[in-house]
Design a protein around this motif. Structure first.
Motif, PDB file in Angstrom:
ATOM      1  N   LEU A  26     -42.683 -16.518 -23.073  1.00 12.93           N
ATOM      2  CA  LEU A  26     -43.059 -17.788 -23.539  1.00 12.93           C
ATOM      3  C   LEU A  26     -44.125 -18.323 -22.632  1.00 12.93           C
ATOM      4  CD1 LEU A  26     -41.566 -20.466 -21.811  1.00 12.93           C
ATOM      5  CD2 LEU A  26     -39.733 -19.014 -22.512  1.00 12.93           C
ATOM      6  N   ALA A  27     -44.855 -19.336 -23.079  1.00 14.48           N
ATOM      7  CA  ALA A  27     -45.978 -19.852 -22.295  1.00 14.48           C
ATOM      8  C   ALA A  27     -45.475 -20.770 -21.209  1.00 14.48           C
ATOM      9  CB  ALA A  27     -46.940 -20.583 -23.210  1.00 14.48           C
ATOM     10  N   CYS A  28     -46.159 -20.742 -20.092  1.00 12.61           N
ATOM     11  CA  CYS A  28     -45.794 -21.614 -18.975  1.00 12.61           C
ATOM     12  C   CYS A  28     -46.482 -22.957 -19.147  1.00 12.61           C
ATOM     13  CB  CYS A  28     -46.232 -20.960 -17.663  1.00 12.61           C
ATOM     14  SG  CYS A  28     -45.796 -21.909 -16.225  1.00 12.61           S
ATOM     15  N   GLU A  29     -45.884 -23.988 -18.584  1.00 14.19           N
ATOM     16  CA  GLU A  29     -46.501 -25.297 -18.635  1.00 14.19           C
ATOM     17  C   GLU A  29     -47.837 -25.261 -17.917  1.00 14.19           C
ATOM     18  OE1 GLU A  29     -43.673 -27.865 -16.844  1.00 14.19           O
ATOM     19  OE2 GLU A  29     -42.074 -27.274 -18.221  1.00 14.19           O
ATOM     20  N   LYS A  30     -48.817 -25.920 -18.505  1.00 16.95           N
ATOM     21  CA  LYS A  30     -50.167 -25.816 -17.970  1.00 16.95           C
ATOM     22  C   LYS A  30     -50.527 -26.952 -17.014  1.00 16.95           C
ATOM     23  CE  LYS A  30     -51.178 -22.112 -20.273  1.00 16.95           C
ATOM     24  NZ  LYS A  30     -51.399 -20.845 -19.605  1.00 16.95           N
ATOM     25  N   GLN A  31     -49.881 -28.106 -17.184  1.00 17.88           N
ATOM     26  CA  GLN A  31     -50.304 -29.239 -16.377  1.00 17.88           C
ATOM     27  C   GLN A  31     -49.643 -29.221 -15.007  1.00 17.88           C
ATOM     28  OE1 GLN A  31     -48.651 -29.236 -19.127  1.00 17.88           O
ATOM     29  NE2 GLN A  31     -46.792 -30.466 -19.007  1.00 17.88           N
ATOM     30  N   GLY A  32     -50.473 -29.135 -13.964  1.00 17.70           N
ATOM     31  CA  GLY A  32     -49.945 -29.153 -12.609  1.00 17.70           C
ATOM     32  C   GLY A  32     -49.026 -27.971 -12.356  1.00 17.70           C
ATOM     33  N   LYS A  33     -48.256 -28.053 -11.277  1.00 18.26           N
ATOM     34  CA  LYS A  33     -47.291 -27.009 -10.989  1.00 18.26           C
ATOM     35  C   LYS A  33     -45.973 -27.364 -11.649  1.00 18.26           C
ATOM     36  CE  LYS A  33     -48.361 -24.082  -7.143  1.00 18.26           C
ATOM     37  NZ  LYS A  33     -47.792 -23.385  -5.982  1.00 18.26           N
ATOM     38  N   PRO A  52     -48.334  -7.787  -7.156  1.00 20.82           N
ATOM     39  CA  PRO A  52     -49.647  -8.364  -6.857  1.00 20.82           C
ATOM     40  C   PRO A  52     -49.755  -9.801  -7.388  1.00 20.82           C
ATOM     41  CG  PRO A  52     -49.864  -6.161  -7.803  1.00 20.82           C
ATOM     42  CD  PRO A  52     -48.424  -6.548  -7.948  1.00 20.82           C
ATOM     43  N   THR A  53     -50.537 -10.627  -6.710  1.00 21.56           N
ATOM     44  CA  THR A  53     -50.745 -12.008  -7.145  1.00 21.56           C
ATOM     45  C   THR A  53     -51.227 -12.059  -8.583  1.00 21.56           C
ATOM     46  OG1 THR A  53     -51.274 -12.682  -4.883  1.00 21.56           O
ATOM     47  CG2 THR A  53     -52.004 -14.137  -6.649  1.00 21.56           C
ATOM     48  N   GLU A  54     -52.066 -11.103  -8.947  1.00 19.55           N
ATOM     49  CA  GLU A  54     -52.572 -11.034 -10.317  1.00 19.55           C
ATOM     50  C   GLU A  54     -51.429 -10.883 -11.318  1.00 19.55           C
ATOM     51  OE1 GLU A  54     -55.203  -8.017 -13.152  1.00 19.55           O
ATOM     52  OE2 GLU A  54     -55.137  -7.708 -10.980  1.00 19.55           O
ATOM     53  N   ALA A  55     -50.428 -10.096 -10.958  1.00 19.20           N
ATOM     54  CA  ALA A  55     -49.282  -9.899 -11.851  1.00 19.20           C
ATOM     55  C   ALA A  55     -48.486 -11.188 -12.006  1.00 19.20           C
ATOM     56  CB  ALA A  55     -48.385  -8.781 -11.312  1.00 19.20           C
ATOM     57  N   HIS A  56     -48.300 -11.927 -10.920  1.00 19.73           N
ATOM     58  CA  HIS A  56     -47.606 -13.216 -11.008  1.00 19.73           C
ATOM     59  C   HIS A  56     -48.354 -14.179 -11.916  1.00 19.73           C
ATOM     60  CE1 HIS A  56     -45.524 -12.347  -6.911  1.00 19.73           C
ATOM     61  NE2 HIS A  56     -44.698 -12.085  -7.913  1.00 19.73           N
ATOM     62  N   ARG A  57     -49.691 -14.196 -11.820  1.00 19.64           N
ATOM     63  CA  ARG A  57     -50.493 -15.071 -12.674  1.00 19.64           C
ATOM     64  C   ARG A  57     -50.353 -14.670 -14.140  1.00 19.64           C
ATOM     65  NH1 ARG A  57     -54.619 -14.749  -8.577  1.00 19.64           N
ATOM     66  NH2 ARG A  57     -55.658 -13.135  -9.813  1.00 19.64           N
ATOM     67  N   THR A  58     -50.403 -13.364 -14.392  1.00 16.15           N
ATOM     68  CA  THR A  58     -50.257 -12.870 -15.760  1.00 16.15           C
ATOM     69  C   THR A  58     -48.901 -13.253 -16.336  1.00 16.15           C
ATOM     70  OG1 THR A  58     -51.728 -10.993 -15.339  1.00 16.15           O
ATOM     71  CG2 THR A  58     -50.208 -10.788 -17.195  1.00 16.15           C
ATOM     72  N   LEU A  59     -47.863 -13.143 -15.519  1.00 15.63           N
ATOM     73  CA  LEU A  59     -46.519 -13.506 -15.951  1.00 15.63           C
ATOM     74  C   LEU A  59     -46.453 -14.974 -16.376  1.00 15.63           C
ATOM     75  CD1 LEU A  59     -43.475 -12.932 -16.251  1.00 15.63           C
ATOM     76  CD2 LEU A  59     -43.250 -13.397 -13.802  1.00 15.63           C
ATOM     77  N   LEU A  60     -47.025 -15.845 -15.571  1.00 17.79           N
ATOM     78  CA  LEU A  60     -47.001 -17.270 -15.902  1.00 17.79           C
ATOM     79  C   LEU A  60     -47.870 -17.584 -17.116  1.00 17.79           C
ATOM     80  CD1 LEU A  60     -47.135 -18.849 -12.328  1.00 17.79           C
ATOM     81  CD2 LEU A  60     -45.182 -18.824 -13.895  1.00 17.79           C
ATOM     82  N   ASP A  61     -48.997 -16.896 -17.243  1.00 19.44           N
ATOM     83  CA  ASP A  61     -49.921 -17.162 -18.351  1.00 19.44           C
ATOM     84  C   ASP A  61     -49.415 -16.616 -19.690  1.00 19.44           C
ATOM     85  OD1 ASP A  61     -51.643 -18.469 -16.650  1.00 19.44           O
ATOM     86  OD2 ASP A  61     -52.999 -16.766 -16.388  1.00 19.44           O
ATOM     87  N   SER A  62     -48.901 -15.387 -19.666  1.00 15.25           N
ATOM     88  CA  SER A  62     -48.515 -14.743 -20.927  1.00 15.25           C
ATOM     89  C   SER A  62     -47.015 -14.778 -21.189  1.00 15.25           C
ATOM     90  CB  SER A  62     -48.988 -13.282 -20.941  1.00 15.25           C
ATOM     91  OG  SER A  62     -48.301 -12.529 -19.947  1.00 15.25           O
ATOM     92  N   GLY A  63     -46.233 -15.066 -20.161  1.00 10.57           N
ATOM     93  CA  GLY A  63     -44.783 -15.149 -20.327  1.00 10.57           C
ATOM     94  C   GLY A  63     -44.047 -13.847 -20.085  1.00 10.57           C
ATOM     95  N   ALA A  66     -39.737 -11.327 -17.393  1.00 10.79           N
ATOM     96  CA  ALA A  66     -40.077 -12.229 -18.492  1.00 10.79           C
ATOM     97  C   ALA A  66     -39.687 -13.663 -18.171  1.00 10.79           C
ATOM     98  CB  ALA A  66     -39.369 -11.797 -19.773  1.00 10.79           C
ATOM     99  N   VAL A  67     -40.492 -14.590 -18.655  1.00  7.52           N
ATOM    100  CA  VAL A  67     -40.166 -16.013 -18.588  1.00  7.52           C
ATOM    101  C   VAL A  67     -39.321 -16.332 -19.826  1.00  7.52           C
ATOM    102  CG1 VAL A  67     -41.060 -18.363 -18.550  1.00  7.52           C
ATOM    103  CG2 VAL A  67     -42.329 -16.546 -17.397  1.00  7.52           C
ATOM    104  N   ILE A  68     -38.143 -16.874 -19.597  1.00  6.58           N
ATOM    105  CA  ILE A  68     -37.233 -17.204 -20.691  1.00  6.58           C
ATOM    106  C   ILE A  68     -37.039 -18.716 -20.752  1.00  6.58           C
ATOM    107  CG2 ILE A  68     -34.894 -16.892 -21.600  1.00  6.58           C
ATOM    108  CD1 ILE A  68     -36.542 -14.333 -21.643  1.00  6.58           C
ATOM    109  N   ASP A  69     -37.226 -19.272 -21.931  1.00 10.10           N
ATOM    110  CA  ASP A  69     -37.075 -20.706 -22.148  1.00 10.10           C
ATOM    111  C   ASP A  69     -35.651 -21.013 -22.612  1.00 10.10           C
ATOM    112  OD1 ASP A  69     -37.636 -23.387 -22.454  1.00 10.10           O
ATOM    113  OD2 ASP A  69     -38.535 -23.148 -24.440  1.00 10.10           O
ATOM    114  N   ILE A  70     -35.018 -21.969 -21.933  1.00  9.01           N
ATOM    115  CA  ILE A  70     -33.676 -22.401 -22.326  1.00  9.01           C
ATOM    116  C   ILE A  70     -33.785 -23.868 -22.727  1.00  9.01           C
ATOM    117  CG2 ILE A  70     -31.244 -22.498 -21.640  1.00  9.01           C
ATOM    118  CD1 ILE A  70     -32.017 -20.619 -19.308  1.00  9.01           C
TER     119      ILE A  70
END
Length: 203
Positions: A20-27, A80-91, A143-147
């Motif tokens: 799922l998509a990560c929140e975009k505003q701020g952290k 890698p930092t790139e992988a963490h960014r991808t995880l947050l961006d694409s879920g 994976a990012v899981i939304d509850i």
């Protein structure tokens, strides 16, 4: 209870048969929690950090006290930092197990074997759907899981078996673990990853 649905709880290690998509505003709260877990996985928590976690009753300290869970947290933290960014961006991050480097493969193998051995000691009949052979043909990742019911998101390490329900362990956001909405969200969202493209292999 069918072997593939066997649940193991080891001082914060929850292995069960599951984007799922990560929140975009701020952290977001998820990003803050992820930063904390990455810091912990790299062995960089200060005494003040640990005291704060203790006062907050945060499950991360309990997770770190279990060798198996701590290994998964370290695996996640050292991506890698790139992988963490991808995880947050694409879920999600998803790889074919057989294409991972041997060191990362071993982490998945060890957790699967741990559960096979524990199930065997409890008298469960081994299943070919949950085995080292089946793992060789599986897809794995984070994976990012939304509850929604808990207004929370977690990050879980997972296995997508070729047959049967997925397996997962939550490494970020463990405060939200253990409830029916938590289990339902994983069982609903993780199978959707089978249709997603593979991620770049971690260096």
């Amino acid at each position: 209870m069918p072997f593939t649905k066997h649940i193991v709880v080891l001082a914060g290690l929850v292995l069960v048969t599951a984007f799922l998509a990560c929140e975009k505003q701020g952290k977001s709260e998820l990003e803050k929690e992820m930063d904390l877990v990455v810091k912990a996985g790299k062995g960089e928590l200060s005494s003040d950090d640990k005291e704060m976690l203790r006062k907050d009753g945060h499950p991360l300290l309990m997770q770190l006290s279990d060798t198996n869970t701590a290994t998964l947290i370290a695996l996640f933290a050292k991506l890698p930092t790139e992988a963490h960014r991808t995880l947050l961006d694409s879920g999600y991050l998803k790889w074919k197990f057989a294409q991972l480097d041997l060191q990362r493969q071993q982490v998945w193998r060890d957790i699967v074997q741990l559960n096979i051995d524990m199930a065997s000691r409890q008298g469960a009949t081994p299943s070919p759907l949950f085995s080292q052979a089946a793992l060789q043909h599986s897809e794995v990742g984070f994976a990012v899981i939304d509850i929604p019911e808990a207004q929370a998101k977690v990050i879980s390490w997972y296995i997508l078996w070729t047959e049967g329900q997925p397996t997962w362990v939550t490494v970020v956001g463990a405060k939200a673990a253990g409830t029916q909405p938590y289990f339902s969200a994983h069982l609903r969202q993780l199978p959707l990853l089978t249709e997603k493209p593979e991620s770049r292999l971690p260096s």
